[in-house]
Design an enzyme around this catalytic site. Structure first.
Site, PDB file in Angstrom:
ATOM      1  N   ASN A  11      23.629 -33.678 -26.563  1.00  0.00           N
ATOM      2  CA  ASN A  11      25.046 -33.548 -26.247  1.00  0.00           C
ATOM      3  C   ASN A  11      25.154 -33.185 -24.767  1.00  0.00           C
ATOM      4  O   ASN A  11      24.840 -32.060 -24.384  1.00  0.00           O
ATOM      5  CB  ASN A  11      25.656 -32.445 -27.131  1.00  0.00           C
ATOM      6  N   TRP A  12      25.596 -34.156 -23.973  1.00  0.00           N
ATOM      7  CA  TRP A  12      25.646 -33.914 -22.521  1.00  0.00           C
ATOM      8  C   TRP A  12      26.915 -33.158 -22.105  1.00  0.00           C
ATOM      9  O   TRP A  12      27.115 -32.891 -20.931  1.00  0.00           O
ATOM     10  CB  TRP A  12      25.535 -35.254 -21.759  1.00  0.00           C
ATOM     11  N   LYS A  13      27.777 -32.847 -23.061  1.00  0.00           N
ATOM     12  CA  LYS A  13      28.994 -32.084 -22.783  1.00  0.00           C
ATOM     13  C   LYS A  13      29.712 -32.653 -21.547  1.00  0.00           C
ATOM     14  O   LYS A  13      29.665 -33.853 -21.328  1.00  0.00           O
ATOM     15  CB  LYS A  13      28.661 -30.602 -22.591  1.00  0.00           C
ATOM     16  N   GLY A 175      24.097 -22.294 -26.251  1.00  0.00           N
ATOM     17  CA  GLY A 175      24.102 -22.021 -24.809  1.00  0.00           C
ATOM     18  C   GLY A 175      23.802 -20.573 -24.462  1.00  0.00           C
ATOM     19  O   GLY A 175      24.021 -20.147 -23.332  1.00  0.00           O
ATOM     20  N   GLY A 236      21.968 -29.243 -26.513  1.00  0.00           N
ATOM     21  CA  GLY A 236      22.918 -29.262 -25.403  1.00  0.00           C
ATOM     22  C   GLY A 236      22.174 -29.159 -24.084  1.00  0.00           C
ATOM     23  O   GLY A 236      21.661 -30.141 -23.554  1.00  0.00           O
ATOM     24  N   GLY A 237      22.061 -27.931 -23.569  1.00  0.00           N
ATOM     25  CA  GLY A 237      21.494 -27.686 -22.238  1.00  0.00           C
ATOM     26  C   GLY A 237      20.184 -28.413 -21.975  1.00  0.00           C
ATOM     27  O   GLY A 237      20.019 -29.044 -20.923  1.00  0.00           O
TER      28      GLY A 237
END
Ligand code: PEP
Length: 252
Positions: A11-13, A175, A236-237
């Protein structure tokens, strides 16, 4: 035991411009060209979907979006529909991410509308569920998850042809660098599979992939993936850097 192909999803947000997304996707495609028997998905921002789709065509990587609106088209400024995501090359869509629930007013009801739109369009929905730290401290984890799953999946037609992916993402682990312990993760994943079984039958429950998300990194992924009810990760990160994401994908 049912064989579920693991899915490692990034998930590159709200990170990466179009050219940065193209560079990362190109590098990642190269790094994972040897991968077999693991499905890989990246979810860039809407503006990068079409260009990234071109880059990852004929590679091991699939494309996902980070959200979807339930109408097909209309006067809904700023929204994006299933046919639009499909035409941009998406196979997956992330729905009900905790950041959407926390900052953009998503409720179990709107999550359900998005799930129905994805499900009926042929996109594979990744339904995100998870408790906050307060829920866990107050021993409400299972009742919160029960409601998110019940409501999120309400009215859906699901069978083996309609793949379902659930991502368990404890909000306190996203996160933050805090990861749920293997015991906590396995306990929740088994509970979620059981819930899906009660609602849709054991065969669908066995086919459903349940991902863990929350500070997954190259050094903790193997331990999580070894758990019997963990079928992948939503990252994510650590998905933003192709090198670290590739290490996660090469977990075994
Ligand atoms: C996420 O965004 O779904 C996520 C799990 O983020 P992180 O890996 O950074 O905790």
């Amino acid at each position: 035991m049912e064989h579920r192909v693991p899915l490692i999803a990034g998930n590159w947000k709200m990170f990466k411009t179009c050219s940065e997304a193209v560079d990362s996707a190109t590098r990642l495609a190269d790094l994972v060209s040897d991968i077999e028997n693991v499905d890989i998905m990246i979810a860039p921002t809407f503006t990068s979907l079409a260009v990234v789709s071109d880059i990852i065509l004929n590679t091991k990587i699939d494309l996902g979006a980070q959200n979807i609106f339930w109408e097909k088209e209309g006067a809904f400024t700023g929204e994006i529909s299933a046919p639009m995501l499909l035409s941009a090359g998406c196979q997956y869509v992330i729905i009900g991410h905790s950041e959407r629930r926390q900052y953009f007013g998503e409720t179990d009801e709107t999550v359900n509308q998005r799930m129905r739109a994805a499900n009926s369009s042929g996109l594979i929905p990744i339904l995100c569920v998870g408790e906050t730290e307060t829920h866990r401290d107050e021993k409400k984890t299972f009742s919160v998850l029960d409601k998110q799953i019940e409501k999120g999946l309400e009215g859906l037609t699901l069978d083996e042809q309609h793949s379902l992916v659930i991502a368990y993402e404890p909000v306190w682990a996203i996160g933050t660098g805090k990861t749920a312990t293997p015991d906590q993760v396995q306990e929740v994943h088994a509970f979620l599979r059981d819930l899906v079984g009660k609602k849709f039958g054991n065969s669908l429950a066995n086919a459903t992939r349940i991902l863990y998300g929350g500070s997954v990194k190259p050094d903790n992924v193997s331990e999580l993936m070894a758990l019997p009810d963990v079928d992948g990760a939503l990252v994510g990160g650590a998905s933003l850097q192709p090198d670290s994401f590739s290490k996660i994908i090469h977990y075994s």
